[in-house]
Design a protein around this motif. Structure first.
Motif, short mmCIF file in Angstrom:
data_model
loop_
_atom_site.label_atom_id
_atom_site.label_comp_id
_atom_site.label_asym_id
_atom_site.label_seq_id
_atom_site.Cartn_x
_atom_site.Cartn_y
_atom_site.Cartn_z
N LEU A 274 -3.32 12.15 7.14
CA LEU A 274 -3.84 10.97 6.41
C LEU A 274 -3.56 11.11 4.91
N ALA A 275 -3.72 12.34 4.37
CA ALA A 275 -3.52 12.55 2.94
C ALA A 275 -2.06 12.31 2.57
N ARG A 276 -1.07 12.82 3.37
CA ARG A 276 0.34 12.60 3.08
C ARG A 276 0.67 11.11 3.06
N LEU A 277 0.14 10.37 4.02
CA LEU A 277 0.46 8.94 4.10
C LEU A 277 -0.08 8.18 2.90
N LEU A 278 -1.38 8.39 2.60
CA LEU A 278 -1.99 7.62 1.51
C LEU A 278 -1.41 8.00 0.14
N GLN A 279 -1.13 9.28 -0.08
CA GLN A 279 -0.56 9.70 -1.38
C GLN A 279 0.84 9.12 -1.57
N GLU A 280 1.66 9.11 -0.51
CA GLU A 280 3.00 8.53 -0.62
C GLU A 280 2.93 7.04 -0.92
N VAL A 281 2.00 6.32 -0.26
CA VAL A 281 1.85 4.87 -0.49
C VAL A 281 1.34 4.61 -1.90
N ASP A 282 0.43 5.50 -2.43
CA ASP A 282 -0.07 5.30 -3.80
C ASP A 282 1.07 5.42 -4.81
N LEU A 283 2.03 6.33 -4.56
CA LEU A 283 3.16 6.46 -5.49
C LEU A 283 3.98 5.17 -5.51
N VAL A 284 4.13 4.55 -4.34
CA VAL A 284 4.91 3.31 -4.29
C VAL A 284 4.13 2.16 -4.94
N LYS A 285 2.81 2.10 -4.67
CA LYS A 285 2.00 0.99 -5.15
C LYS A 285 1.75 1.07 -6.65
N PHE A 286 1.37 2.26 -7.12
CA PHE A 286 0.90 2.34 -8.51
C PHE A 286 1.95 2.93 -9.47
N ALA A 287 2.81 3.82 -8.97
CA ALA A 287 3.81 4.43 -9.86
C ALA A 287 5.17 3.74 -9.79
N GLY A 288 5.34 2.85 -8.82
CA GLY A 288 6.59 2.11 -8.70
C GLY A 288 7.74 2.94 -8.19
N VAL A 289 7.46 4.04 -7.45
CA VAL A 289 8.52 4.88 -6.90
C VAL A 289 9.24 4.07 -5.84
N ILE A 291 11.38 3.07 -2.50
CA ILE A 291 11.37 3.56 -1.13
C ILE A 291 12.41 2.77 -0.36
N ASP A 292 13.23 3.48 0.42
CA ASP A 292 14.27 2.79 1.16
C ASP A 292 13.71 2.24 2.47
N ALA A 293 14.53 1.50 3.17
CA ALA A 293 14.08 0.84 4.39
C ALA A 293 13.71 1.85 5.46
N GLY A 294 14.50 2.91 5.60
CA GLY A 294 14.20 3.90 6.64
C GLY A 294 12.88 4.59 6.39
N ARG A 295 12.67 4.94 5.10
CA ARG A 295 11.40 5.61 4.78
C ARG A 295 10.22 4.68 4.96
N GLU A 297 9.99 2.26 7.19
CA GLU A 297 9.72 2.16 8.62
C GLU A 297 8.97 3.41 9.11
N LEU A 298 9.36 4.58 8.59
CA LEU A 298 8.66 5.81 8.98
C LEU A 298 7.19 5.79 8.53
N ALA A 299 6.92 5.25 7.31
CA ALA A 299 5.54 5.17 6.82
C ALA A 299 4.71 4.23 7.70
N GLY A 300 5.35 3.14 8.15
CA GLY A 300 4.63 2.22 9.06
C GLY A 300 4.29 2.88 10.38
N ASP A 301 5.28 3.65 10.92
CA ASP A 301 5.01 4.35 12.18
C ASP A 301 3.93 5.42 11.99
N GLU A 302 3.94 6.07 10.81
CA GLU A 302 2.91 7.08 10.55
C GLU A 302 1.51 6.44 10.49
N ALA A 303 1.40 5.25 9.92
CA ALA A 303 0.11 4.55 9.86
C ALA A 303 -0.40 4.26 11.27
N ARG A 304 0.49 3.79 12.14
CA ARG A 304 0.08 3.55 13.52
C ARG A 304 -0.34 4.87 14.20
#
Length: 323
Positions: A274-289, A291-295, A297-304
C-alpha cells in the motif's frame, strides 16, 4: 288542616245546604222523584261553580234520599266522551237522618274544551230488599267552560306537531368506521413501504463498490487519451475510499504519511504494498513526475490487487477456506 280540604268541606256543606233549600230540586230547579208515595225517592244535583276555564276543577254534588234501610250505588265517574273527566275518586257522605237513607256523592271534575260541556252520569241504583230501582242523575247537566285566550283572539290555532326524534347510528357503528379507516391507512402505509424498499438500490459491499468504481474508471480510457496522471490518481482514490469503509482508522482526510502511521499496527493489511502504491501516485499528483502508459496500467493493476488482498484478509477464516 290545609286550605284545599277546608275548601272541599265548605263546598260540600254549602252544596248540601243549597240542595236542601231547593227541596232536592235538580239543576233546572225542578224536583226529582222516583217511585210512588210509599217509598218515595228524591234526588238533587248541583254544579259548583257553573262556569270555569279550561282545566280548572269543579264539583258536581248528587244528593239522593230514599226510604230507610235502602242502599245507594252511585256511579264511579261521568261519561268521558263529552270532554269532562274526573280528577279524584267519588266521595260519598251520609246524612244523620234516622227516618230515611240520605247520601250525597261529590265528583271533582275538569273540562278540557271551551263551550257548554254536557255532564252525563249513569243512573243511581237504589236497592230495597229484592226491589231495584234506578234514579236518573240528570239528562241536562252541563258546565260552561270559558276560554283562557284574550278577548280579541277567537281562533285557536294549535302548534304544529313536533317531528319524531330520530336516534343516530349506534356507538359500535362508529367503531366499525374507525377500524375500516385504520385498515385503509395501514394498507396504504404497507404499499408505500413496499414501493419504497423496491425503489431503493440493493445493498452492496465495500468490495463491490470498489470494483464498480474500478470498472467505471477503466471505461473512461484515460490512459489511451493521454490522461495517465488522472488515471492513477483516481485508482488510488478508490483504494483510499475502500479502506475508509472497512477500517475505522483509515479516514479519507488523512495524508499518505498519516494514513500509513495509523495503519502500522494492523497486521492484516499489506502495508508495504500500500505504501509503494500511494507514494508513487503522490509523486505523480503533487510533484508532477511523468508516468508512461505501461507504468500507469501497472499502478491500476496494483490498486486492484491491494483491494483484493485487504478484502481477503478481512474475511472470516471459514469464508476464506470456502473460497
Amino acid at each position: 288542616m290545609s286550605r284545599r280540604p277546608r275548601r272541599a268541606i265548605a263546598l260540600l256543606v254549602g252544596g248540601w245546604a243549597l240542595l236542601s233549600a231547593r227541596e232536592l230540586q235538580g239543576q233546572g230547579g225542578r224536583p226529582g222523584a222516583a217511585g210512588g208515595s210509599a217509598g218515595a225517592i228524591s234526588r238533587g244535583v248541583l254544579v259548583l261553580p257553573e262556569t270555569v276555564t279550561v282545566g280548572d276543577p269543579f264539583r258536581v254534588v248528587v244528593r239522593v234520599r230514599a226510604p230507610r234501610g235502602a242502599t245507594l250505588d252511585f256511579p264511579e265517574a261521568p261519561d268521558s266522551g263529552t270532554g269532562v273527566e274526573p280528577l279524584d275518586p267519588v266521595v260519598v257522605t251520609t246524612a244523620g237522618d234516622s227516618s230515611a237513607t240520605e247520601q250525597a256523592a261529590t265528583y271533582r271534575l275538569a273540562a278540557w274544551d271551551v263551550g257548554v260541556r254536557a255532564i252525563r252520569f249513569p243512573d243511581v241504583v237504589v236497592r230495597e230488599g229484592a226491589a231495584v230501582r234506578r234514579v236518573a242523575v240528570g239528562r241536562e247537566l252541563s258546565v260552561v267552560v270559558a276560554s283562557v285566550l284574550p278577548a280579541d283572539s277567537s281562533e285557536r290555532v294549535p302548534k304544529p306537531a313536533r317531528p319524531l326524534f330520530e336516534f343516530g347510528p349506534p356507538w359500535w357503528w362508529w367503531g366499525l368506521v374507525a377500524l375500516a379507516a385504520l385498515g385503509v391507512v395501514g394498507a396504504l402505509w404497507w404499499l408505500w413501504r413496499r414501493r419504497r424498499q423496491a425503489a431503493l438500490p440493493p445493498h452492496r459491499t465495500p468490495k463491490e463498490l470498489a470494483d464498480e468504481e474500478f470498472a467505471r474508471i477503466a471505461a473512461m480510457e484515460l490512459v489511451a487519451s493521454g490522461e495517465r496522471g488522472a488515471y492513477v490518481a483516481l485508482m488510488a482514490d478508490v483504494v483510499r475510499d475502500y479502506l475508509a469503509r472497512v477500517v475505522a482508522a483509515a479516514a479519507p482526510s488523512l495524508t499518505t504519511s498519516e494514513l500509513l502511521q495509523r495503519l502500522r499496527g494492523d497486521t492484516r493489511l499489506p502495508l508495504a504494498r500500500l505504501a509503494r502504491l500511494l507514494q508513487e501516485v503522490d509523486l505523480v499528483k503533487f510533484a508532477g513526475v511523468p508516468i508512461d502508459a505501461g507504468r500507469a496500467e501497472l499502478a491500476g493493476d496494483e490498486a486492484r490487487g491491494v483491494v483484493e488482498e485487504v478484502h481477503q484478509a478481512l474475511q472470516p477464516a471459514e469464508q476464506r477456506e470456502a473460497a
